[in-house]
Design a protein around this motif. Sequence first.
Motif, PDB file in Angstrom:
ATOM      1  N   ILE A  68       0.834  -1.211   0.000  1.00 55.47           N
ATOM      2  CA  ILE A  68       0.000   0.000   0.000  1.00 55.47           C
ATOM      3  C   ILE A  68       0.865   1.257   0.000  1.00 55.47           C
ATOM      4  O   ILE A  68       0.602   2.201  -0.748  1.00 55.47           O
ATOM      5  N   VAL A  69       1.926   1.273   0.798  1.00 58.12           N
ATOM      6  CA  VAL A  69       2.830   2.427   0.837  1.00 58.12           C
ATOM      7  C   VAL A  69       3.527   2.604  -0.511  1.00 58.12           C
ATOM      8  O   VAL A  69       3.633   3.718  -1.030  1.00 58.12           O
ATOM      9  N   MET A  73       3.262   5.718  -3.138  1.00 64.30           N
ATOM     10  CA  MET A  73       4.440   6.419  -3.671  1.00 64.30           C
ATOM     11  C   MET A  73       4.370   6.518  -5.196  1.00 64.30           C
ATOM     12  O   MET A  73       4.702   7.552  -5.783  1.00 64.30           O
ATOM     13  N   GLY A  74       3.942   5.447  -5.849  1.00 65.54           N
ATOM     14  CA  GLY A  74       3.820   5.463  -7.305  1.00 65.54           C
ATOM     15  C   GLY A  74       2.769   6.455  -7.773  1.00 65.54           C
ATOM     16  O   GLY A  74       2.996   7.234  -8.701  1.00 65.54           O
ATOM     17  N   TYR A  75       1.616   6.442  -7.118  1.00 69.60           N
ATOM     18  CA  TYR A  75       0.555   7.378  -7.502  1.00 69.60           C
ATOM     19  C   TYR A  75       0.943   8.818  -7.181  1.00 69.60           C
ATOM     20  O   TYR A  75       0.611   9.736  -7.930  1.00 69.60           O
ATOM     21  N   LEU A  76       1.667   9.033  -6.087  1.00 68.69           N
ATOM     22  CA  LEU A  76       2.140  10.378  -5.752  1.00 68.69           C
ATOM     23  C   LEU A  76       3.125  10.879  -6.810  1.00 68.69           C
ATOM     24  O   LEU A  76       3.056  12.034  -7.234  1.00 68.69           O
ATOM     25  N   THR A  77       4.021  10.012  -7.239  1.00 71.41           N
ATOM     26  CA  THR A  77       4.975  10.381  -8.297  1.00 71.41           C
ATOM     27  C   THR A  77       4.240  10.804  -9.556  1.00 71.41           C
ATOM     28  O   THR A  77       4.559  11.827 -10.167  1.00 71.41           O
ATOM     29  N   PRO A 121      12.467   9.139 -15.936  1.00 74.43           N
ATOM     30  CA  PRO A 121      11.926   9.258 -17.297  1.00 74.43           C
ATOM     31  C   PRO A 121      10.471   8.790 -17.324  1.00 74.43           C
ATOM     32  O   PRO A 121      10.122   7.809 -16.670  1.00 74.43           O
ATOM     33  N   HIS A 122       9.628   9.486 -18.021  1.00 74.55           N
ATOM     34  CA  HIS A 122       8.199   9.166 -18.121  1.00 74.55           C
ATOM     35  C   HIS A 122       7.593   8.909 -16.741  1.00 74.55           C
ATOM     36  O   HIS A 122       7.009   7.846 -16.491  1.00 74.55           O
ATOM     37  N   PRO A 123       7.702   9.881 -15.835  1.00 74.92           N
ATOM     38  CA  PRO A 123       7.299   9.632 -14.444  1.00 74.92           C
ATOM     39  C   PRO A 123       5.816   9.355 -14.234  1.00 74.92           C
ATOM     40  O   PRO A 123       5.464   8.652 -13.287  1.00 74.92           O
ATOM     41  N   MET A 124       4.944   9.867 -15.104  1.00 71.68           N
ATOM     42  CA  MET A 124       3.525   9.555 -14.926  1.00 71.68           C
ATOM     43  C   MET A 124       3.272   8.076 -15.139  1.00 71.68           C
ATOM     44  O   MET A 124       2.622   7.419 -14.321  1.00 71.68           O
ATOM     45  N   ILE A 125       3.789   7.559 -16.221  1.00 69.67           N
ATOM     46  CA  ILE A 125       3.569   6.148 -16.535  1.00 69.67           C
ATOM     47  C   ILE A 125       4.360   5.261 -15.577  1.00 69.67           C
ATOM     48  O   ILE A 125       3.822   4.279 -15.058  1.00 69.67           O
ATOM     49  N   ILE A 126       5.610   5.592 -15.329  1.00 74.27           N
ATOM     50  CA  ILE A 126       6.432   4.779 -14.423  1.00 74.27           C
ATOM     51  C   ILE A 126       5.803   4.751 -13.024  1.00 74.27           C
ATOM     52  O   ILE A 126       5.757   3.702 -12.378  1.00 74.27           O
ATOM     53  N   GLY A 127       5.313   5.894 -12.553  1.00 68.67           N
ATOM     54  CA  GLY A 127       4.663   5.943 -11.246  1.00 68.67           C
ATOM     55  C   GLY A 127       3.426   5.058 -11.193  1.00 68.67           C
ATOM     56  O   GLY A 127       3.198   4.323 -10.229  1.00 68.67           O
ATOM     57  N   GLN A 128       2.615   5.112 -12.248  1.00 70.25           N
ATOM     58  CA  GLN A 128       1.404   4.292 -12.305  1.00 70.25           C
ATOM     59  C   GLN A 128       1.752   2.800 -12.348  1.00 70.25           C
ATOM     60  O   GLN A 128       1.137   1.990 -11.654  1.00 70.25           O
ATOM     61  N   PHE A 130       4.520   1.346 -11.300  1.00 72.41           N
ATOM     62  CA  PHE A 130       5.071   0.980  -9.992  1.00 72.41           C
ATOM     63  C   PHE A 130       3.938   0.738  -8.990  1.00 72.41           C
ATOM     64  O   PHE A 130       3.942  -0.253  -8.250  1.00 72.41           O
ATOM     65  N   ALA A 131       2.950   1.629  -8.985  1.00 70.02           N
ATOM     66  CA  ALA A 131       1.815   1.482  -8.071  1.00 70.02           C
ATOM     67  C   ALA A 131       1.026   0.208  -8.371  1.00 70.02           C
ATOM     68  O   ALA A 131       0.684  -0.560  -7.460  1.00 70.02           O
ATOM     69  N   LEU A 132       0.741  -0.019  -9.627  1.00 65.29           N
ATOM     70  CA  LEU A 132      -0.021  -1.209 -10.010  1.00 65.29           C
ATOM     71  C   LEU A 132       0.707  -2.496  -9.646  1.00 65.29           C
ATOM     72  O   LEU A 132       0.115  -3.431  -9.099  1.00 65.29           O
TER      73      LEU A 132
END
Length: 185
Positions: A68-69, A73-77, A121-128, A130-132
């Motif tokens: 969950i944490v 972090m991924g969604y926050l990024t 690089p591509h932080p929106m997609i990478i963050g998503q 990572f979260a998933l």
Amino acid sequence: FAIFLYGTSFQHYLRYMHQYYVRDVAMHGTFKRDVLIFKTIALAQLAYVFLQSVEWLTKPSLGLLAAIVMAAMGYLTSALATVALGVDRTYFGIELGLCKFEYTSAWPYGSALGGFLPGIPHPMIIGQVFALLSLYAVGSFRKQYPLLVPIHVSLYLLHMLQEIFDFHAGKPKAKPKAVKPSHAS
């Protein structure tokens, strides 16, 4: 419910890829509205099915807390990347000629904390992604919905490749709004 879940969870990716490809300036407002609605539905459903599939109150575990944490972090990024660019630039405003290109060095695009936190690089997609994947690490969720996260991740990565290789049909379909040049005094 599974038909509704799988039928509505991926619409925003299809709209991203379509708009990036056809670059229809006239439909930009509708596009932004649609993807925000579809992404909200997808994230709400994801949260619902995740919380329903884990025993987070009856059997809390360190692994579940870590997942969950990490997802947060991924969604926050991803959210910080959107804030750094702004909504119009996030949703292909530059590619459509509606916004001028401006380099941003704000994290997560550039480094922060004196270089301690590197840019992504591509932080929106990478963050998503990572979260998933963090949520998918929880066995009970993965067992109940084995295809949900892999399809999300595959579509995000497919769209990222579309952006990296700039795969599109050509110039915007409608004349973009004029951008007033900024003049330095």
